[in-house]
Write a protein that holds these residues in place. Sequence first.
Motif, PDB file in Angstrom:
ATOM      1  N   UNK A 190      23.905  40.527  36.712  1.00  0.00           N
ATOM      2  CA  UNK A 190      25.136  40.520  37.536  1.00  0.00           C
ATOM      3  C   UNK A 190      26.359  39.532  36.999  1.00  0.00           C
ATOM      4  N   UNK A 191      25.578  38.174  36.627  1.00  0.00           N
ATOM      5  CA  UNK A 191      26.477  37.575  35.867  1.00  0.00           C
ATOM      6  C   UNK A 191      25.793  37.256  34.530  1.00  0.00           C
ATOM      7  N   UNK A 192      24.988  37.393  34.008  1.00  0.00           N
ATOM      8  CA  UNK A 192      24.859  38.402  32.612  1.00  0.00           C
ATOM      9  C   UNK A 192      25.636  39.625  31.843  1.00  0.00           C
ATOM     10  N   UNK A 193      25.768  40.242  32.675  1.00  0.00           N
ATOM     11  CA  UNK A 193      26.979  40.900  32.383  1.00  0.00           C
ATOM     12  C   UNK A 193      27.943  40.672  31.978  1.00  0.00           C
ATOM     13  N   UNK A 194      28.729  40.268  33.385  1.00  0.00           N
ATOM     14  CA  UNK A 194      29.544  39.204  32.936  1.00  0.00           C
ATOM     15  C   UNK A 194      30.459  37.941  31.778  1.00  0.00           C
ATOM     16  N   UNK A 195      28.762  37.276  31.339  1.00  0.00           N
ATOM     17  CA  UNK A 195      29.420  36.463  30.567  1.00  0.00           C
ATOM     18  C   UNK A 195      29.201  37.353  28.896  1.00  0.00           C
ATOM     19  N   UNK A 196      28.821  38.928  29.055  1.00  0.00           N
ATOM     20  CA  UNK A 196      29.297  39.539  27.899  1.00  0.00           C
ATOM     21  C   UNK A 196      30.342  39.508  27.512  1.00  0.00           C
ATOM     22  N   UNK A 197      30.839  40.826  29.320  1.00  0.00           N
ATOM     23  CA  UNK A 197      32.509  41.393  29.142  1.00  0.00           C
ATOM     24  C   UNK A 197      32.743  41.073  30.602  1.00  0.00           C
ATOM     25  N   UNK A 198      34.074  39.681  30.130  1.00  0.00           N
ATOM     26  CA  UNK A 198      34.429  39.504  32.061  1.00  0.00           C
ATOM     27  C   UNK A 198      34.604  40.610  32.554  1.00  0.00           C
ATOM     28  N   UNK A 243      27.009  30.006  39.910  1.00  0.00           N
ATOM     29  CA  UNK A 243      26.218  28.899  38.795  1.00  0.00           C
ATOM     30  C   UNK A 243      26.375  29.213  36.579  1.00  0.00           C
ATOM     31  N   UNK A 244      25.487  30.431  36.959  1.00  0.00           N
ATOM     32  CA  UNK A 244      26.009  30.840  35.782  1.00  0.00           C
ATOM     33  C   UNK A 244      27.598  30.654  34.697  1.00  0.00           C
ATOM     34  N   UNK A 245      28.486  31.008  35.587  1.00  0.00           N
ATOM     35  CA  UNK A 245      29.790  30.705  34.894  1.00  0.00           C
ATOM     36  C   UNK A 245      30.198  29.072  34.938  1.00  0.00           C
ATOM     37  N   UNK A 246      30.182  28.470  35.911  1.00  0.00           N
ATOM     38  CA  UNK A 246      30.875  27.075  35.885  1.00  0.00           C
ATOM     39  C   UNK A 246      30.542  26.648  34.977  1.00  0.00           C
ATOM     40  N   UNK A 271      36.328  32.048  32.152  1.00  0.00           N
ATOM     41  CA  UNK A 271      35.665  32.565  31.475  1.00  0.00           C
ATOM     42  C   UNK A 271      35.875  32.183  29.924  1.00  0.00           C
ATOM     43  N   UNK A 272      36.830  33.320  29.941  1.00  0.00           N
ATOM     44  CA  UNK A 272      36.818  33.812  28.309  1.00  0.00           C
ATOM     45  C   UNK A 272      38.931  33.649  28.507  1.00  0.00           C
ATOM     46  N   UNK A 273      39.197  33.740  26.850  1.00  0.00           N
ATOM     47  CA  UNK A 273      40.494  34.541  27.113  1.00  0.00           C
ATOM     48  C   UNK A 273      40.809  35.137  25.860  1.00  0.00           C
ATOM     49  N   UNK A 274      41.189  36.414  26.643  1.00  0.00           N
ATOM     50  CA  UNK A 274      41.042  37.305  25.871  1.00  0.00           C
ATOM     51  C   UNK A 274      41.969  38.531  27.140  1.00  0.00           C
ATOM     52  N   UNK A 275      41.972  38.598  28.523  1.00  0.00           N
ATOM     53  CA  UNK A 275      42.999  39.389  29.364  1.00  0.00           C
ATOM     54  C   UNK A 275      43.892  39.305  29.122  1.00  0.00           C
ATOM     55  N   UNK A 276      45.270  37.831  28.605  1.00  0.00           N
ATOM     56  CA  UNK A 276      46.250  38.184  28.287  1.00  0.00           C
ATOM     57  C   UNK A 276      46.352  38.726  27.544  1.00  0.00           C
ATOM     58  N   UNK A 277      45.878  38.566  26.369  1.00  0.00           N
ATOM     59  CA  UNK A 277      46.187  39.212  25.117  1.00  0.00           C
ATOM     60  C   UNK A 277      46.250  41.073  25.267  1.00  0.00           C
ATOM     61  N   UNK A 278      44.898  41.281  25.794  1.00  0.00           N
ATOM     62  CA  UNK A 278      45.151  42.681  25.944  1.00  0.00           C
ATOM     63  C   UNK A 278      45.983  42.901  26.467  1.00  0.00           C
ATOM     64  N   UNK A 279      46.725  42.169  28.374  1.00  0.00           N
ATOM     65  CA  UNK A 279      47.341  43.081  28.075  1.00  0.00           C
ATOM     66  C   UNK A 279      48.947  43.593  28.179  1.00  0.00           C
TER      67      UNK A 279
END
Length: 441
Positions: A196-204, A242-245, A261-269
């Motif tokens: 789950x952690x690695x998947x989130x790090x690939x795409x939040x 622990x993975x994201x922190x 984590x990433x700065x893309x949700x705002x742009x996309x929405x």
Amino acid sequence: MNFLSDSKNTLKLLIGITFVSVLFRVGAALFLGNQISEMPGVSDQISYHTLGIRLAGGYGFTFDRPWWPATQAGEPTAHWSYLYSYFVAGIYWLFGPHPLLVRLLQALIIGIIHPLLIFVVGKLSFNSRVGLIAAAITSVYIYFVYYSATLMTEPFYIAGILAILGTSGWIVKNANQILENPRKYLLFAFLLGVATSLTILLRQAFLLFLPFLYTWLLFVLRKNYLVPALKMIGINVLIITLFILPFTIYNYERFNQFVLLNTNAGFAFYWANHPIYGTHFEGILSQSTYLDLLPKELYGLNEAALDRELLNRGLQFVIQDPLRYFFLSLSRIPVYFMFWPSPHSSILSNISRIGSFGVFLPFMIYGLMTTLAKKGEEKVTLYSPVFLLLLFILVYSLIHIFTWTLIRYRLPVDAVLVLFAAVGFSDLIQKIQQRKAVTLS
């Protein structure tokens, strides 16, 4: 059909399918070559290639010139997956900036694990026959072959999702063996947490599905294993934290504000729900159009502050005219499930679309109908791993229908729908064999 059901042949068939999978993906890597160009649907690989070079050269997560979406030269960026950027950078640091090496290594890894994962999920949810057919489809599914050779997060992200669905289904189906055995319990809690952690790090974006996954696990296990299930989810959340922190802390140091984590949700929405569309969504506008839509008064904000402000404004679009947002979201459905050729797409894109989703969609639909129509012991219930697959298809699709829709955002759903296509193929072959048997008798 009996040949597919014979356990003695399963390993041989799986090895053969995996070989074909690797062969096709390596072929795609060689076809795309050592150059990075702005190809339709895969332009993100230019950013990952550039970030890989910058990271390998010691410049960190920055670009040497103004970059998409609104990052200034030398300014920090968190728009792109940290994990995948490190993957590309590691190869570049060892062997130099050669995209072909990334393509080939990725093709090899994904070519092996994708059909194996889909087989495991198929066998767990249905039977080994369906798992083998699904693995065979996956090995030649053009979208999967194509994207596995691109410098993008999709191939590893899809593999991560399959690992999560498979692990969760396995826990539920073998609850008495896993949750009552301390060693197995910790092992599966760890595996689920890491996947789950690695998947989130690939795409939040996968964070949005987690509440549904956890709710399903708790519902299914609540009668006999509520406490162990709660503890397992707690371990899962702890591992994810622990993975994201480290990246959250890193973001705060660079932007001086909280960025999970990433700065893309705002742009996309913001872009996806801008009044420019009215009630008719278009999948891809020109890059200049997207930039023109950014409010001029926000120029000068760093990437994190701009992303947050754009998210607020995007939400305002929804609040100000919820009816328009509803119809705009409905208009995204054809874009999301597009399987027909388009004059606005390249020949390669049209071939990929028709030769994968277009060809297998009828079998996916037939397999879904066959699965839902089953009765007795094979009937799909809330407690079945098949229900988790259906839940993922529904929820993940709605997430993108109500935010931003592109065909490649549907690929994780395709990966699960392939299982139902396999069910459809299996059922049709069985019916043909039964008719032949009746005819011969």
